[in-house]
Design a protein around this motif. Structure first.
Motif, PDB file in Angstrom:
ATOM      1  N   PRO A  72       2.639  40.442  17.156  1.00  0.00           N
ATOM      2  CA  PRO A  72       1.826  40.648  16.031  1.00  0.00           C
ATOM      3  C   PRO A  72       2.902  40.763  14.632  1.00  0.00           C
ATOM      4  O   PRO A  72       3.479  41.839  14.518  1.00  0.00           O
ATOM      5  CB  PRO A  72       1.187  42.212  16.325  1.00  0.00           C
ATOM      6  CG  PRO A  72       2.250  42.855  17.177  1.00  0.00           C
ATOM      7  CD  PRO A  72       2.779  41.615  17.939  1.00  0.00           C
ATOM      8  N   VAL A  73       2.767  39.724  14.091  1.00  0.00           N
ATOM      9  CA  VAL A  73       3.777  39.543  12.926  1.00  0.00           C
ATOM     10  C   VAL A  73       3.328  40.425  11.843  1.00  0.00           C
ATOM     11  O   VAL A  73       4.178  40.838  11.026  1.00  0.00           O
ATOM     12  CB  VAL A  73       4.086  37.918  12.568  1.00  0.00           C
ATOM     13  CG1 VAL A  73       2.828  37.681  11.574  1.00  0.00           C
ATOM     14  CG2 VAL A  73       5.221  37.932  11.737  1.00  0.00           C
ATOM     15  N   GLN A  74       2.090  40.951  11.932  1.00  0.00           N
ATOM     16  CA  GLN A  74       1.535  41.531  10.740  1.00  0.00           C
ATOM     17  C   GLN A  74       2.059  43.311  10.681  1.00  0.00           C
ATOM     18  O   GLN A  74       2.391  43.559   9.808  1.00  0.00           O
ATOM     19  CB  GLN A  74      -0.095  41.780  10.824  1.00  0.00           C
ATOM     20  CG  GLN A  74      -0.859  42.150   9.594  1.00  0.00           C
ATOM     21  CD  GLN A  74      -2.066  42.368   9.921  1.00  0.00           C
ATOM     22  OE1 GLN A  74      -2.578  42.430  10.851  1.00  0.00           O
ATOM     23  NE2 GLN A  74      -2.887  42.735   8.681  1.00  0.00           N
ATOM     24  N   VAL A  75       2.144  43.635  11.978  1.00  0.00           N
ATOM     25  CA  VAL A  75       2.688  44.765  12.342  1.00  0.00           C
ATOM     26  C   VAL A  75       4.291  44.896  11.548  1.00  0.00           C
ATOM     27  O   VAL A  75       4.615  46.036  11.102  1.00  0.00           O
ATOM     28  CB  VAL A  75       2.758  45.290  13.960  1.00  0.00           C
ATOM     29  CG1 VAL A  75       3.487  46.496  14.043  1.00  0.00           C
ATOM     30  CG2 VAL A  75       1.410  45.159  14.110  1.00  0.00           C
ATOM     31  N   LEU A  76       4.908  43.915  11.971  1.00  0.00           N
ATOM     32  CA  LEU A  76       6.266  44.001  11.326  1.00  0.00           C
ATOM     33  C   LEU A  76       6.197  43.952   9.927  1.00  0.00           C
ATOM     34  O   LEU A  76       7.238  44.692   8.963  1.00  0.00           O
ATOM     35  CB  LEU A  76       7.202  42.881  11.995  1.00  0.00           C
ATOM     36  CG  LEU A  76       8.536  42.773  11.429  1.00  0.00           C
ATOM     37  CD1 LEU A  76       9.260  43.678  12.344  1.00  0.00           C
ATOM     38  CD2 LEU A  76       9.379  41.451  11.573  1.00  0.00           C
ATOM     39  N   ASP A  77       5.331  43.219   9.422  1.00  0.00           N
ATOM     40  CA  ASP A  77       5.322  43.082   7.972  1.00  0.00           C
ATOM     41  C   ASP A  77       5.002  44.362   7.339  1.00  0.00           C
ATOM     42  O   ASP A  77       5.528  44.852   6.194  1.00  0.00           O
ATOM     43  CB  ASP A  77       4.163  42.088   7.343  1.00  0.00           C
ATOM     44  CG  ASP A  77       4.529  40.795   7.618  1.00  0.00           C
ATOM     45  OD1 ASP A  77       5.775  40.552   7.877  1.00  0.00           O
ATOM     46  OD2 ASP A  77       3.596  39.874   7.697  1.00  0.00           O
ATOM     47  N   GLU A  78       3.960  45.219   8.159  1.00  0.00           N
ATOM     48  CA  GLU A  78       3.722  46.510   7.451  1.00  0.00           C
ATOM     49  C   GLU A  78       4.758  47.422   7.586  1.00  0.00           C
ATOM     50  O   GLU A  78       4.873  48.122   6.628  1.00  0.00           O
ATOM     51  CB  GLU A  78       2.593  47.155   8.468  1.00  0.00           C
ATOM     52  CG  GLU A  78       1.271  46.706   8.319  1.00  0.00           C
ATOM     53  CD  GLU A  78       0.213  46.849   9.375  1.00  0.00           C
ATOM     54  OE1 GLU A  78       0.639  47.898  10.425  1.00  0.00           O
ATOM     55  OE2 GLU A  78      -0.796  46.245   9.408  1.00  0.00           O
ATOM     56  N   TRP A  79       5.652  47.356   8.638  1.00  0.00           N
ATOM     57  CA  TRP A  79       6.896  48.209   8.627  1.00  0.00           C
ATOM     58  C   TRP A  79       8.086  48.003   7.510  1.00  0.00           C
ATOM     59  O   TRP A  79       8.701  48.542   6.945  1.00  0.00           O
ATOM     60  CB  TRP A  79       7.428  48.225  10.042  1.00  0.00           C
ATOM     61  CG  TRP A  79       6.596  49.150  10.768  1.00  0.00           C
ATOM     62  CD1 TRP A  79       5.500  48.628  11.502  1.00  0.00           C
ATOM     63  CD2 TRP A  79       6.718  50.508  11.122  1.00  0.00           C
ATOM     64  NE1 TRP A  79       4.771  49.749  12.303  1.00  0.00           N
ATOM     65  CE2 TRP A  79       5.475  50.873  11.983  1.00  0.00           C
ATOM     66  CE3 TRP A  79       7.639  51.672  10.615  1.00  0.00           C
ATOM     67  CZ2 TRP A  79       5.374  52.358  12.302  1.00  0.00           C
ATOM     68  CZ3 TRP A  79       7.330  52.863  11.207  1.00  0.00           C
ATOM     69  CH2 TRP A  79       6.411  53.033  12.076  1.00  0.00           C
ATOM     70  N   VAL A  80       8.175  46.307   7.465  1.00  0.00           N
ATOM     71  CA  VAL A  80       9.061  45.993   6.556  1.00  0.00           C
ATOM     72  C   VAL A  80       8.610  46.337   4.965  1.00  0.00           C
ATOM     73  O   VAL A  80       9.567  46.787   3.973  1.00  0.00           O
ATOM     74  CB  VAL A  80       9.304  44.472   6.462  1.00  0.00           C
ATOM     75  CG1 VAL A  80      10.179  43.798   5.281  1.00  0.00           C
ATOM     76  CG2 VAL A  80      10.036  43.995   7.986  1.00  0.00           C
ATOM     77  N   ALA A  81       7.568  46.643   4.815  1.00  0.00           N
ATOM     78  CA  ALA A  81       7.030  47.314   3.484  1.00  0.00           C
ATOM     79  C   ALA A  81       7.429  48.566   3.038  1.00  0.00           C
ATOM     80  O   ALA A  81       7.411  48.867   2.002  1.00  0.00           O
ATOM     81  CB  ALA A  81       5.455  46.915   3.653  1.00  0.00           C
ATOM     82  N   LYS A  82       7.650  49.279   4.008  1.00  0.00           N
ATOM     83  CA  LYS A  82       8.122  50.651   3.941  1.00  0.00           C
ATOM     84  C   LYS A  82       9.652  50.756   3.647  1.00  0.00           C
ATOM     85  O   LYS A  82      10.446  49.880   3.914  1.00  0.00           O
ATOM     86  CB  LYS A  82       8.006  51.456   5.152  1.00  0.00           C
ATOM     87  CG  LYS A  82       6.561  51.582   5.764  1.00  0.00           C
ATOM     88  CD  LYS A  82       6.541  52.398   7.133  1.00  0.00           C
ATOM     89  CE  LYS A  82       5.593  51.993   8.155  1.00  0.00           C
ATOM     90  NZ  LYS A  82       4.238  52.737   8.037  1.00  0.00           N
ATOM     91  N   GLU A  83      10.014  51.409   2.782  1.00  0.00           N
ATOM     92  CA  GLU A  83      11.413  51.902   2.395  1.00  0.00           C
ATOM     93  C   GLU A  83      11.767  52.783   3.193  1.00  0.00           C
ATOM     94  O   GLU A  83      11.369  53.974   3.300  1.00  0.00           O
ATOM     95  CB  GLU A  83      11.358  52.388   0.813  1.00  0.00           C
ATOM     96  CG  GLU A  83      11.067  51.393  -0.313  1.00  0.00           C
ATOM     97  CD  GLU A  83      12.271  50.454  -0.376  1.00  0.00           C
ATOM     98  OE1 GLU A  83      13.141  50.667  -0.090  1.00  0.00           O
ATOM     99  OE2 GLU A  83      12.008  49.201  -0.887  1.00  0.00           O
ATOM    100  N   ALA A  84      13.384  52.630   3.438  1.00  0.00           N
ATOM    101  CA  ALA A  84      13.995  53.811   4.326  1.00  0.00           C
ATOM    102  C   ALA A  84      14.087  54.973   3.325  1.00  0.00           C
ATOM    103  O   ALA A  84      14.348  54.708   1.963  1.00  0.00           O
ATOM    104  CB  ALA A  84      15.164  53.240   4.807  1.00  0.00           C
ATOM    105  N   ARG A  85      14.217  56.267   3.974  1.00  0.00           N
ATOM    106  CA  ARG A  85      14.317  57.250   3.278  1.00  0.00           C
ATOM    107  C   ARG A  85      15.484  57.941   3.543  1.00  0.00           C
ATOM    108  O   ARG A  85      16.085  58.573   4.480  1.00  0.00           O
ATOM    109  CB  ARG A  85      13.147  58.394   3.645  1.00  0.00           C
ATOM    110  CG  ARG A  85      11.938  57.825   3.054  1.00  0.00           C
ATOM    111  CD  ARG A  85      10.984  59.071   3.223  1.00  0.00           C
ATOM    112  NE  ARG A  85      10.615  59.121   4.802  1.00  0.00           N
ATOM    113  CZ  ARG A  85      10.223  60.015   5.416  1.00  0.00           C
ATOM    114  NH1 ARG A  85       9.841  61.293   4.658  1.00  0.00           N
ATOM    115  NH2 ARG A  85       9.965  60.100   6.517  1.00  0.00           N
TER     116      ARG A  85
END
Ligand code: COI
Length: 465
Positions: free
Chosen positions: A55-68
């Protein structure tokens, strides 16, 4: 996870990306483009067209998050007053932070030129990352101690599985260094290694906090945070002690690596001998170990060529300087300086024309044996923990250096210096080398001593871009 849209996710870039990149690459790259529906299967190292949906969309969702990012001070404050609630929030931080940080690196790998990601070593790393990402992202919110134990098990499993990442990357990039520009390759390596250090820090810190919590939980009355460590953070790292400890290990290594009558240089420490700061001990030991190893070996070899090789070799001098914000460690040797042709590739992971020599060296050692030794140093802390737990011990904070003596002394992956700089910069420090041609080298390691700087996840080049 309810994924509405799934696409075939491959390690190959989109055709548009490939064609632009291929024009810049060597003739090897100009093979026919991928057939529709094909994907590269890392473990079998084959192009395959059988169904493997990701699921490429799942990866996109996580890539959209910034590391803290976190700082050493935060790690300490958090661990100092450890409660169950705090342990759970540490668990949830790690649970979401690991897949976020891994997702960004998976995306970096997907952007590499096709010929690079298809390298067997690099594609193995891609698979390891994807498996870890997929496993961590599925873990539900941690609410109970049992949930946390399951999380810790998964973390330990992944930490172990990823022990092969460094040598695989080292081999992969040496093999690919003609296929990608040196600047791009170093940027990729710096980012991926820095991110790896960061993930291992937060993962190991959480394991250590959980262990501390359990041991205190079961011995009522024991106060938390009485030791010198809070989790993985050594609260008062006394520079002189670390250097003397590393010096001894390096001298022993030099003794075993050189002919029996070799004279080993003395290592002298002077300056501000009380300088101390909070740090992750294994990071400091790695850097100091690499610098001293280079200096001692250079002095030995230079002295062998001197007019009087039977005399005592010149010492290696380590000077400590404590300022308000920093501790500076200078390591000065009289090993003849860095050869002119090596100088431009000192910090490069691809090593330019020197890579053939490294590849030839590696060819003489079975890769797994070679890599395990290199790993023991890099991941000595983890192995020490594992060995202790195998012995039934509780872990302890042994130095990673005992393993140095078991490493084949002439084994070089060419990563020592650039990886040391990645370690130094990760906690907002720096590492510089000045070569006095024909005389010796001065290495300057600067450490931010207050522990209040955030981990540096982006490399300088990435921030400038
Ligand atoms: C790594 O070592 O590369 C990691 O990402 C470790 C993490 C999966 C716990």
């Amino acid at each position: 996870q309810n994924v509405t849209q799934t696409l075939r996710l491959t390690t190959r870039p989109r055709p548009s990306q490939i064609s632009t990149r291929l024009r810049l690459l060597s003739p090897i790259a100009s093979r026919p483009l991928i057939k529709q529906g094909e994907y590269y299967d890392g473990p079998s190292r084959r192009w395959s067209s059988s169904a493997k949906w990701r699921p490429v969309q799942v990866l996109d969702e996580w890539v959209a998050k910034e590391a803290r990012p976190i700082s050493l001070r935060q790690l300490m404050v958090f661990g100092r007053s450890l409660t169950e609630t705090r342990l759970m929030s540490s668990a949830n931080y790690v649970r979401t932070e690991l897949p976020t940080r891994i997702a960004h690196r998976i995306r970096d790998m997907q952007r590499l030129p096709y010929v690079v990601v298809t390298n067997p070593h690099i594609s193995d790393v891609y698979e390891l990352y994807y498996t870890a990402f997929d496993s961590f992202r599925r873990i539900k919110e941690i609410k109970t101690s049992e949930d946390n134990d399951r999380l810790c098990k998964e973390i330990s499993k992944m930490l172990h599985a990823h022990l092969t990442v460094i040598p695989k990357l080292a081999m992969g990039i040496l093999e690919c260094s003609d296929l990608i520009s040196a600047a791009e390759l170093d940027q990729f390596m710096n980012t991926i290694l820095r991110s790896r250090i960061s993930r291992r820090v937060i993962a190991e810190q959480h394991l250590a906090l959980t262990e501390t919590f359990h041991s205190h939980w079961f011995s009522p009355g024991a106060k938390l945070s009485e030791g010198e460590f809070i989790g993985e953070v050594f609260i008062k790292c006394i520079a002189k002690d670390v250097i003397e400890h590393c010096a001894k290990a390096i001298q022993d290594l030099a003794r075993s690596a050189n002919p029996p009558d070799t004279k080993i240089p003395e290592i002298r420490v002077n300056g501000h001998l009380d300088a101390s700061f909070p740090y992750i001990l294994s990071h400091l030991e790695y850097i100091i170990g690499e610098l001293l190893r280079n200096s001692v070996q250079a002095v030995i070899e230079n002295h062998r060529r001197s007019r009087d090789p039977t005399s005592e070799p010149p010492p290696v001098d380590v000077t400590l300087c404590e300022a308000q914000q920093h501790v500076i460690i200078r390591i000065s040797d009289q090993g003849g300086g860095i050869p002119h042709d090596t100088l431009p590739y000192l910090w490069s992971f691809g090593k330019g024309p020197l890579k053939n020599q490294l590849l030839a060296n590696l060819g003489q050692v079975p890769l797994m044996a070679a890599t395990l030794q290199e790993l023991r140093v890099e991941d000595g802390r983890l192995l020490a923990l594992q060995q202790n737990s195998e012995k039934g011990g509780a872990g302890g904070h042994d130095s990673s250096l005992s393993s140095l003596s078991t490493r084949p002394p002439n084994l070089r992956l060419g990563m020592g210096l650039p990886l040391s700089r990645v370690y130094a910069e990760y906690w907002a420090g720096s590492l510089e080398l000045h070569s006095l041609e024909g005389y010796g080298v001065d290495a300057f390691l600067q450490i931010s001593k207050l522990g209040n700087k955030n981990e540096q996840l982006a490399t300088r080049a990435a921030m400038d871009a």
